[in-house]
Design a protein around this motif. Structure first.
Motif, short mmCIF file in Angstrom:
data_model
loop_
_atom_site.label_atom_id
_atom_site.label_comp_id
_atom_site.label_asym_id
_atom_site.label_seq_id
_atom_site.Cartn_x
_atom_site.Cartn_y
_atom_site.Cartn_z
N SER A 86 0.85 -1.19 0.00
CA SER A 86 0.00 0.00 0.00
C SER A 86 0.89 1.24 0.00
O SER A 86 2.09 1.17 0.29
CB SER A 86 -0.90 0.01 1.24
OG SER A 86 -0.12 0.20 2.41
N GLU A 87 0.32 2.37 -0.31
CA GLU A 87 1.08 3.62 -0.31
C GLU A 87 1.64 3.90 1.08
O GLU A 87 2.78 4.36 1.23
CB GLU A 87 0.19 4.78 -0.77
CG GLU A 87 0.91 6.12 -0.89
CD GLU A 87 2.02 6.12 -1.93
OE1 GLU A 87 2.94 6.94 -1.79
OE2 GLU A 87 1.98 5.31 -2.87
N THR A 88 0.85 3.60 2.10
CA THR A 88 1.30 3.81 3.48
C THR A 88 2.50 2.92 3.79
O THR A 88 3.48 3.37 4.40
CB THR A 88 0.17 3.52 4.47
OG1 THR A 88 -0.88 4.49 4.28
CG2 THR A 88 0.67 3.61 5.92
N GLU A 89 2.45 1.65 3.38
CA GLU A 89 3.56 0.73 3.63
C GLU A 89 4.83 1.20 2.93
O GLU A 89 5.93 1.13 3.50
CB GLU A 89 3.19 -0.68 3.16
CG GLU A 89 2.15 -1.36 4.04
CD GLU A 89 1.65 -2.66 3.45
OE1 GLU A 89 1.41 -3.60 4.24
OE2 GLU A 89 1.48 -2.75 2.21
N VAL A 90 4.68 1.70 1.70
CA VAL A 90 5.83 2.22 0.95
C VAL A 90 6.45 3.40 1.69
O VAL A 90 7.68 3.49 1.85
CB VAL A 90 5.40 2.63 -0.47
CG1 VAL A 90 6.51 3.43 -1.17
CG2 VAL A 90 5.04 1.41 -1.30
#
Length: 230
Positions: free
Chosen positions: A87-91
């Motif tokens: 996810s964008e948050t994980e990245v």
């Protein structure tokens, strides 16, 4: 005769799976992931793959485990193996840690710099400048450049931490379908990092942050570089 019967009734050890078969399956599945046949988030069904390759599920499972080590596949508990999808948050969370750790590695590597390490970095940048091959090759050059810096830091714990932290991140970026022009633009920026490693005046952390901003949105979002004040 009775002795022969007893021997034949004993369970026989399972034959080892030929590494060539496992590697063949791993290579074919990897190709399909990289060319977009298997998309991020797709489930990789062991039974279906075993039927396709006319084999048992064991070599398929071993091949998928190899791909998991490469960061291209992730295992979800009780659901199976899936093509990596962050996810964008994980990245952003991974990159926020990477900025801190890799900046330290860059500082240590610069202090430990030798002519041999510098030539290795220069050679990789030259290969990036001349790159005309598959997009996956560009991603491999990118990772090798950074890995040389991690190794040159002289702290194997830091090197292993960065390698483990970024495996899924680099794999995730490999699967991103961008134009060759964008990929080349990102590769060319490694020359800026090379100048930093050669003793340039730019702060390594700021150089790395600029580098990551070329490929990611707000890579520093979850780091101390962004402290919101009331």
């Amino acid at each position: 005769m009775e002795y022969e019967t007893v021997l034949s009734s004993r369970p026989q050890p399972q034959a080892a799976i030929p590494s060539t078969l496992r590697n063949h399956i791993q290579r074919k599945v990897r190709e399909r992931i990289l060319d977009g046949t298997f998309k991020p988030g797709d489930r990789l069904n062991e039974s279906h793959l075993a039927r396709e390759f006319n084999t048992s599920r064991i070599p398929v499972r071993e091949a998928l485990s190899q791909l998991q080590e490469q960061g291209l596949v992730m295992s979800l508990e009780r659901r199976g193996m899936f093509v990596i999808k962050l996810s964008e948050t994980e990245v952003q969370q991974i990159n926020s840690m990477r900025i801190i750790l890799e900046a330290e590695a860059m500082k240590l590597a610069r202090a430990n710099m030798t002519p041999e390490i510098m030539r290795e970095l220069q050679d990789l940048v030259a290969q990036m400048d001349a790159w005309e091959g598959p997009l996956a090759d560009a991603a491999a050059l990118d990772r090798r450049f950074h890995a040389v810096i991690w190794r040159a830091a002289g702290n194997p714990y830091l090197e292993r931490t960065l390698d483990s932290l970024t495996t899924s991140l680099f794999a995730h970026k490999t699967l991103e379908h961008v134009t060759r022009e964008i990929r080349r633009w990102r590769l060319n920026h490694h020359r800026e990092l090379l100048e930093v490693m050669a003793g340039g005046s730019t702060d390594p952390q700021m150089a790395l942050l600029t580098h990551l901003r070329m490929a990611y949105s707000e890579p520093e979002k979850f780091s101390s570089l962004v402290i919101h004040k009331d």
